[in-house]
Design an enzyme around this catalytic site. Structure first.
Site, mmCIF file in Angstrom:
data_model
loop_
_atom_site.group_PDB
_atom_site.id
_atom_site.type_symbol
_atom_site.label_atom_id
_atom_site.label_comp_id
_atom_site.label_asym_id
_atom_site.label_seq_id
_atom_site.Cartn_x
_atom_site.Cartn_y
_atom_site.Cartn_z
ATOM 1 N N TYR A 175 -21.479 -21.890 -5.203
ATOM 2 C CA TYR A 175 -20.236 -22.479 -4.689
ATOM 3 C C TYR A 175 -19.197 -22.473 -5.799
ATOM 4 C CZ TYR A 175 -16.901 -25.881 -2.859
ATOM 5 O OH TYR A 175 -15.757 -26.485 -2.430
ATOM 6 N N GLU A 200 -11.365 -21.629 -1.979
ATOM 7 C CA GLU A 200 -12.795 -21.935 -2.003
ATOM 8 C C GLU A 200 -13.622 -20.724 -1.619
ATOM 9 O OE1 GLU A 200 -15.016 -25.709 -0.232
ATOM 10 O OE2 GLU A 200 -14.770 -24.192 1.320
#
Lengths: 367, 291
Positions: A100, A185
């Site tokens: 992530y 993101e």
């Protein structure tokens, strides 16, 4: 403004962030053709709502026939009320690990913040706090290599993977800054034999900075009514109850809705028509609310730079030209309240001095 | 003693010749604020409400000493004006405009940290030392001296609450508007620290709302550091997640910034959280009796 995955990936591409090869398709036939070209593929619906995977909006296919079938199934679905107009057909990549990585804004620190974790591919809220590395970046020095080495050290990453982060993170940060993003993101960030690849893209651009990004498309999640309100420069949100609410100032409008609910009523909307609105803007706000066909109208004005006589004049004007035949609960205090009240009294309209009384009256009227 | 500003604070108005700037110049003068000059590039040499106008902040400071500045201009021009004021050495800036790009706000805050200057806002009504001076756009008549400090994320709701308080005979020491944006200069904690130190402030009202984590951070600070009673009201109990409720910062995102989380944190910290704005005055009265 949230961007669709495919737009986010186009931007990643522009900033030299690796993404899988892909085709954007508008019908199942095109999905088949894309699969013929790309081989094993993943097909993803292009909607702005999260959790599309769990809802069945992502499928794998290993041949064109299968791709066509899955695409056709996904085109027929809707996600939180939104049906996709486009699907992204991507080559299936060999993922060794899902990570992530994001850059977003930390309001408390008044800085951009890098979020990085070895636990990717799941909802970000589900990543345990201690497994998510947070690094606020001072904008006066920007993204420096030492920050990335430190983020990697805290994640327990070294060697080749650290080198990958040292290449990738400056690009993501540059994109975040140059595009006035609120969020950039990558989840999951896929570790493959070819290095790190952005398997997904969630990019949000600051609405207030869109004026300097004329090249970006405009995407709205708003309802038709909310769009109309936006054109009038009103802050408006549909809520679904039967008491239409109009007030001046975001905080007091929220407080009015909360009070309606407290006394057992259901607000139909949030409408903040701002401070210092003129007769025209006030009239248009009223007309917009009347168009939603509520059972009761609640107006809560605490005039600072908003003038009570202007609100009263607008109300009487709309009543005379369009007719207002639903019950109204009107609270009017503040700047020029005597003038405002006398304008309304001439038309036989009563006003309240306290917000509490006005809200209780509105709830009673809605019965 | 007073916090941030008092009657001796000398103030510039940047963007003084605009509709908002000139109107509020008159209002601030009427309240007693010591406005020493205005700035409007290209419009130097005029006067607005008797206040001399200069072409730049530097030029204004060549002619007057000043401590603070209030800014009125369209959002795209705020960064330039704020940087100019900080570069010229002003230590307190009040940013009235809304819709300032977030990246501009972050750059302004970074430069202000370097310059050790205080930024109030953006998207704020400003601040007022009741009875002494105001640097802001709040309606004058509700802000009368008394023992209560008030700090708020929203404008009109704060006027509503202070209005109630004033009507029930309780005045304020200082009232600070933090601003409704996601990136703002002063936070609850900064102002709470000042109120704790201020001998005139006997109780504090905090007006918060959904979105962000400023109230939760304030709660942690209060439970560890505050001896004065704090009463809070929070707006947005009925707000749905994912929707921006007027203020850019008033949004519940990814499960964060909820009403429940804020109420729980504040209540645990010993803060009395009022259900309705009208309950605040009675709560303040009861805590003042005890002090």
């Amino acid at each position: 403004m949230k961007l669709y995955e495919y737009l986010g990936k186009e931007l990643f591409n522009r900033f030299d962030i690796p993404v899988p090869r892909s085709r954007l398709v508008e019908n199942p036939g095109q999905a088949g053709e894309a699969a013929a070209e790309l081989g094993d593929v993943v097909i993803k619906t292009q909607v702005l709502t999260g959790k599309r995977g769990k809802a069945g909006g992502i499928a794998f296919a290993s041949n064109p026939e299968e791709a066509k079938k899955e695409a056709s199934r996904i085109f027929d679905m809707s996600f939180s009320g939104y049906a996709a107009e486009k699907l992204l057909v991507e080559e299936k990549i060999a993922i060794e690990q899902e990570l992530y990585l994001a850059v977003t804004i930390d309001g408390s620190a008044q800085r951009p913040v890098v979020l990085a974790s070895l636990d990717g591919g799941m909802d970000v809220e589900d990543v345990p706090e201690e497994r998510m590395i947070r690094w606020p970046v001072d904008v006066s020095i920007g993204m420096q290599p030492y920050m990335i080495r430190e983020i990697c050290r805290r994640m327990g990453v070294s060697g080749d993977l650290q080198k990958e982060f040292l290449k990738l993170l400056p690009k993501l940060y540059r994109m975040f800054k140059e595009l006035d993003a609120e969020l950039a993101e990558i989840n999951p960030l896929a570790l493959t034999p070819d290095g790190l690849i952005a398997a997904d893209a969630k990019v949000t651009i600051d609405d207030d900075a869109l004026y300097r990004h004329q090249d970006l498309p405009r995407i709205s999640e708003k309802t038709d009514l909310e769009k109309k309100a936006e054109e009038l420069d009103l802050a408006y949100v549909e809520l679904g109850g039967d008491i239409a609410v109009m007030a001046n100032g975001a905080g007091i409008t929220m407080a009015t809705l909360d009070m309606v609910q407290h006394y057992g009523g259901e607000p139909a909307n949030f409408l903040d028509f701002g401070g210092g609105a003129d007769v025209e803007k006030t009239s248009k706000s009223l007309e917009l609310l009347l168009g939603t066909d509520p059972r009761v109208l609640l107006i809560n004005i605490f005039g600072g730079i908003t003038r009570c006589d202007v609100v009263a004049e607008a109300f009487v004007g709309v009543k005379q030209s369009k007719g207002i035949d639903l019950p109204v609960s009107f609270r009017l205090v503040g700047t020029n309240e005597e003038e405002g009240r006398s304008i309304l009294e001439k038309e036989g309209i009563k006003t309240f001095e306290s917000m509490d009384e006005a809200v209780r009256h509105a709830v009673e009227l809605a019965g | 003693m007073s916090i941030y500003i008092d009657e001796s604070t000398r103030v510039l108005v940047q963007g003084i010749t605009g509709r908002q700037g000139s109107f509020h110049t008159g209002q601030m003068l009427a309240y007693g604020t010591s406005l020493v000059g205005g700035v409007s590039p290209g419009k130097g040499g005029q006067e607005v409400e008797g206040v001399p106008v200069y072409n730049s902040t530097f030029e204004a400071l060549e002619n007057h000493d000043a401590d603070a500045s209030i800014l009125f201009m369209p959002a795209p021009f705020v960064k330039d004006a704020a940087m100019e004021a900080l570069d010229a050495g002003l230590k307190l800036l009040v940013l009235i405009p809304e819709s300032i790009p977030l990246h501009d706000a972050m750059e302004i805050m970074a430069y202000a940290r370097q310059k050790e200057a205080v930024i109030v806002g953006p998207n704020t009504f400003g601040l007022v030392s009741s009875g002494n001076s105001k640097i802001g756009i709040m309606p004058n008549r509700y802000f009368v001296p008394g023992p209560v400090g008030v700090v708020s994320r929203s404008g009109t709701l704060c006027y509503e609450i202070v209005g109630h308080l004033t009507d029930s005979g309780i005045g304020t020491t200082t009232v600070v508007g933090l601003g409704g944006d996601r990136v703002v200069g002063l936070h609850f904690i900064d102002v709470l620290k000042k109120f704790e130190e201020d001998s005139e402030t006997k109780a504090v009202i905090m007006v918060g709302e959904i979105g962000g984590s400023a109230e939760e951070e304030a709660a942690a600070h209060i439970s560890a550091n505050m001896s004065k009673p704090v009463i809070a009201y929070l707006a947005g109990k009925s707000a749905p997640p994912g929707k921006r409720m007027g203020h850019a910062g008033a949004i519940i995102e990814r499960g964060r910034g909820t009403f429940e989380s804020k109420v729980e944190a504040l209540t645990e910290a010993g803060v009395k959280v009022a259900d309705l704005p009208t309950q605040i005055s009675p709560l303040v009265k009861s805590v003042l009796k005890k002090t």
